[in-house]
Design a protein around this motif. Sequence first.
Motif, short mmCIF file in Angstrom:
data_model
loop_
_atom_site.label_atom_id
_atom_site.label_comp_id
_atom_site.label_asym_id
_atom_site.label_seq_id
_atom_site.Cartn_x
_atom_site.Cartn_y
_atom_site.Cartn_z
N UNK A 239 21.28 4.35 37.92
CA UNK A 239 21.79 5.54 38.58
C UNK A 239 21.09 6.97 38.46
N UNK A 240 20.65 7.52 39.37
CA UNK A 240 19.79 8.61 39.33
C UNK A 240 20.73 9.78 39.24
N UNK A 241 20.80 10.74 38.21
CA UNK A 241 21.41 11.89 38.07
C UNK A 241 20.39 12.94 38.40
N UNK A 242 21.06 14.07 39.09
CA UNK A 242 19.80 15.10 39.71
C UNK A 242 20.62 16.35 39.55
N UNK A 243 19.66 17.45 39.16
CA UNK A 243 20.00 18.81 39.56
C UNK A 243 18.92 19.54 40.19
N UNK A 244 19.69 20.31 41.37
CA UNK A 244 20.89 20.71 41.66
C UNK A 244 21.60 19.16 42.16
N UNK A 245 23.09 19.26 41.98
CA UNK A 245 23.72 18.23 42.47
C UNK A 245 23.39 17.65 43.69
#
Length: 854
Positions: A239-245
């Motif tokens: 699963x890829x987390x990212x910022x900005x959402x």
Amino acid sequence: MKVIETKESNVTYTQEEAFEASLEYFKGDDLAARVWVNKYALKDSSGNLYEKTPDDMHRRIASEIARIESKYPNPLSESDVFELIKNFKYIIPQGSPMTGIGNPFQIASLSNCFVIGNDGESDSYGGIMKIDQEQIQLMKRRGGVGHDLSHIRPKGSPVKNSALTSTGLVPFMERYSNSTREVAQDGRRGALMLSVSIEHPDAERFIDAKMEQGKVTGANVSVRITDAFMQAVEKDSDFVQRYPIGAEKPIFSNKIKAKELWDKIVHNAWRSAEPGILFWDTIINESVPDCYADLGYKTVSTNPCGEIPLCPYDSCRLLAINLYSYVENPYTKAASFNFELFKKHIGFAQRIMDDIIDLELEKVNDILAKIDSDPEEDETKRVEKNLWLNIRRKAEEGRRTGIGITAEGDMLAALGLRYGSDEGISFSVDIHKLIAIEAYRSSVTAAKERGAFPIFDAEREKNNPFIKRLAEADSKLYYEMLEYGRRNIALLTIAPTGTTSLMSQTTSGIEPVFMPVYKRRRKVNPNDKNVRIDFVDEVGDSWEEYVVFHHGFKTWMETNGFDIERNYSNEELDELVKQSPYYKATSNDVDYLKKVHMQGAIQKWVDHSISVTINMPNDVSEELVGALYMEAWKSGCKGVTVYRDGSRSGVLIANDDKKDDDENNKETVLDTLFPTVRPQVLEADVVRFQNNKEKWIAFIGLIDGKPYEIFTGLSDDEVGILLPRWVNDGLIIKSKDEDGTSRYDFQYKNQRGYKTTIEGLSYKFNPEYWNYAKLISGTLRHGMPIEKVVDLISSLQLDEHINTWKNGVARALKRYIPEGTVVGTSKCSNCNSTNLQYQEGCLTCKDCGSSKCG
């Protein structure tokens, strides 16, 4: 604001006068009487009471509702409203509306909860501090607050200031938490919800933040979980987390194993009841207000209990309908539900809720006038003033309401339906479907008479799943809504009713009964004749335990010919419960999966959300908690909270910071010094021993049959260990004293089956023995083998009087050394062999048979 001008307005009552009158009103229920007097009776800042019983409060509320009604066609009269709300029987304004309506002594909001946020989701220090100030300003006006932290850049991100990199969101969790704890609300502490998206790269730090002792103690925390994450958990994929959402081109991304983070969430929830879970895609997809997201109604977080997802600067007022009151001939074979009266009252409840919005707008205007009149510079007041201007605009535009219920558990029992059964769930779903249809019908009628909420647009809402279900259930209602609009943007919720249910004397909210029978204590003189002593406290006072029946259970007993005045044995009480409709229907024995399915099915007819807790026993596995969370997602729940019995008291682990170890800081002893989690309840053995004619006693807490902690010292009347000789085991229960320090009580069953408690084991023994016992408990908790602990104790060089105690403790612990444990380098005193083992607590030579037991 309307000032009370009746002749009686200057009459005041003492606390005792109001309590005695309210005690009669509640038919002897002292808890309900004290809750009303302390929390809801009208009082000024000097503590003068202007209301003697809830009848006075209900007249105050009815007068104000009728004043608003008079502005509109077909108004309800004051007597009409009073009949609906009196005695907490049918319609119950909750919390802030009950306290604030018609209250001339407080300049406070009628909203129970708010959500705030930054325009453009700014994560600058200025934006973060603005949220902090807005939170404080709302809490001082009695509101609970929620806000989301997903806009804050993750730890290590570059920033253009002297720090060079971001600290991440955890330090700001602590800031907001501390602000909550600093704001007083008439003896209450503020309530805060902090949320973050599972997509945020700091999500794991957020999830772990409350697991450290003393951190983020002023906030509830919940994780916004997406369908994509849940699907990755199911597939055990990345699963890829990212910022900005949600950004297509994020400035920072992080690939994780979804299952590993999921297991962390489940573990922490199992261990500490947090974080809560918000199934965010379900919330957004089902949200009617999110049809207007581009107009400022994008949902970003929830209120502190999770039942109202909100956009920034929106708020909600709460009201509960007492379901039990619509059961006719309760607890009999002729029991039935009065659907016609119920439908009529749902319409009135929604109408009253809309009136409360008008009253809230008056309150907000009073707040704004107060801000303008304050002597501070305009710049100082700017954030507070803009906050309330934003809140006023949302209230005017959306006119959001929060109709809920209480007494679901009692309603089902009174109808002879078991909570959690297929038949019970089906009936509950029908009830909540009816509430949805009739509340929306009332909102459409109000739109005809009073006008629709200003931004209503049927075209925006036509594909919303909730609106489509309404249209399918009642096409006439839907077509009228297309023609006339609706008065309110969203209408329904199911909140925890807490003190409301205490005063309505029913089960709370959607929950089942907690316990149909429980016990309280009354102080007694042990010298009186015919006195039963069940409990001796830490100062030697004697107490008798007596049975208290849940009000619904008591009604069932009376209806079915059981004597409520009789002193029943535990076995007789168990048999009574088995015969009642509350059997297998308490919060601790309702089938967990059934409760999740019930929540999901009812959620289809609630446009906001539902606050519900799945109560589970202490020994439940993490795997089951995870399975329930997964099932909740699949069932269509918008959020879920699991509470494992005792998990709250075992939440905390050690700080790295050292703390003073003194008599006033007993929490340090067993909760902070040793970095392990102590369950709330431990099985315990009682070991007695004698050295040099002195009698000693040890209470040894066990985990999996192995010693985990020890409380020990001289056994005599001076220390208050009044324990019969036949008691050899029981429970050690951890609880909190009023000053927040930990207390450890020993509980056993007497020969009549009643539970008897000796309070404060840590207080009862000589402090010198207690200090050494702390060290021994520390070694036990760290898993040092028992034989090594015994060797360590035996090797201590102590004063002679302590040596007597030391030898006894060593003897007490030897009995737990596993059979056949090889001692090591010790030698037999008889034959000099090193072939020594422990057997039955004695050191035995396997060569010559010589045994040493003390």
